[in-house]
Enzyme design. Sequence first.
Site, short mmCIF file in Angstrom:
data_model
loop_
_atom_site.label_atom_id
_atom_site.label_comp_id
_atom_site.label_asym_id
_atom_site.label_seq_id
_atom_site.Cartn_x
_atom_site.Cartn_y
_atom_site.Cartn_z
N LYS A 1 0.84 -1.21 0.00
CA LYS A 1 0.00 0.00 0.00
C LYS A 1 0.88 1.25 0.00
O LYS A 1 0.58 2.23 -0.71
CB LYS A 1 -0.93 -0.01 1.23
CG LYS A 1 -2.05 -1.04 1.09
CD LYS A 1 -2.79 -1.32 2.40
CE LYS A 1 -3.77 -2.48 2.20
NZ LYS A 1 -4.44 -2.91 3.43
N GLN B 1 -4.62 -1.61 9.64
CA GLN B 1 -4.44 -2.93 9.02
C GLN B 1 -4.99 -4.03 9.93
O GLN B 1 -4.68 -4.09 11.11
CB GLN B 1 -2.94 -3.17 8.73
CG GLN B 1 -2.67 -4.46 8.00
CD GLN B 1 -3.31 -4.51 6.60
OE1 GLN B 1 -3.26 -3.55 5.84
NE2 GLN B 1 -3.94 -5.63 6.27
N ASP C 1 -11.19 2.63 4.03
CA ASP C 1 -11.49 1.21 3.92
C ASP C 1 -13.00 0.97 3.87
O ASP C 1 -13.44 -0.13 3.53
CB ASP C 1 -10.91 0.45 5.12
CG ASP C 1 -9.65 -0.34 4.76
OD1 ASP C 1 -9.44 -0.59 3.55
OD2 ASP C 1 -8.90 -0.71 5.68
#
Length: 324
Positions: free
Chosen positions: A66, A110, A136
């Site tokens: 990422k 994460q 997200d």
Amino acid sequence: MAAAIEGGAAERAGARILDGVELAEAIRERLAPRVEAFAGVAGRPPTLGLLLAGDDPGSEIYVRNKIRQSDALGIATDLRRLPATAPFRDALAIVEEFNAADAVDGILVQSPLPPGMGADAEARIFDAISPAKDVDGFSPVSAGRLVQNRTGLVPCTPAGVMALLDHAGIEISGRRAVVIGRSDIVGKPMALLLLHRHATVTICHSRTADLPRVAAAADILVAAIGRPALVTRDFVKPGATVIDVGINTLTERQQVVAIFGPGSRKLAAFERRGRVLAGDVHPDAAEVAGAITPVPGGVGPLTIAQLLSNTVRAAEERRRAGAG
Ligand code: NAD
């Protein structure tokens, strides 16, 4: 692209291969001028705050990818790390700092958080992330907006699948879609996105009775299960579009032979590396499907491309709203 496909489902394909690598590249190319324009006006690049807690090796790789792809596009990243022993309040403090920072546009925590933070740590973290920065799309506000088909930041993997279907010109409206998997991050938002595009959607899961029969009614079949090669040809209606979200690492030679066959390119790759990736879809499904995504090289690359897209969008929208 053929090299990235590395055999698997694609090796046996009569089916058309839906190439996620190529589309991800196109998405990044379309984002580049928007990143530049934002930086020109804001005097800083769009910025993604990342929290990596613990030492899960998979998470290390995901976060590294990422950051690398953000860098390549000119998106700045602010990575915070916590040890596996850190208490939940340390994770919360970082999210709150990102929430308050004008120069942070997107926040990504994460998964998974270390077990020591508690069973409900992820839900509590998603509760804490400012919806405007929820790149997200996992916060309850983002999830609620998606249920109501209102604009908002949409989870990256299902958004990537929709981009792939659209790019391939697959008709959605009026078609039967079956999504296998009901997780909050893939299965449920996937089903909602298909529903909002007027598909007739069925969600299947671990307790669905007669799964192959239900799946075989689908014009669009999405497998988001996490079980290698579970979806065999008898799950697939001839000509259906099959989207394989699963990413499973095979480390047993015997399993690779059983799924892909003794002469397969997957097995050759396994002999070189000692592990290979397999999707949730068995390679024999490609003999029946009309179109199918490879693993790797299908949905995976689109997930990060959509994360970049959500970050740029969050930056632009925050700026329009007078923040950042
Ligand atoms: P999850 O474990 O949260 O959910 C799995 C779902 O599959 C559950 O809803 C469960 O009911 C269902 N399921 C399990 N066993 C089943 C069975 N035998 N029959 C029918 N349904 C069954 O997983 P997730 O986070 O939704 O991820 C699913 C897969 O997608 C995993 O392989 C994951 O690695 C992969 N994934 C890929 C990407 C990507 O970028 N391509 C992103 C996220 C997840």
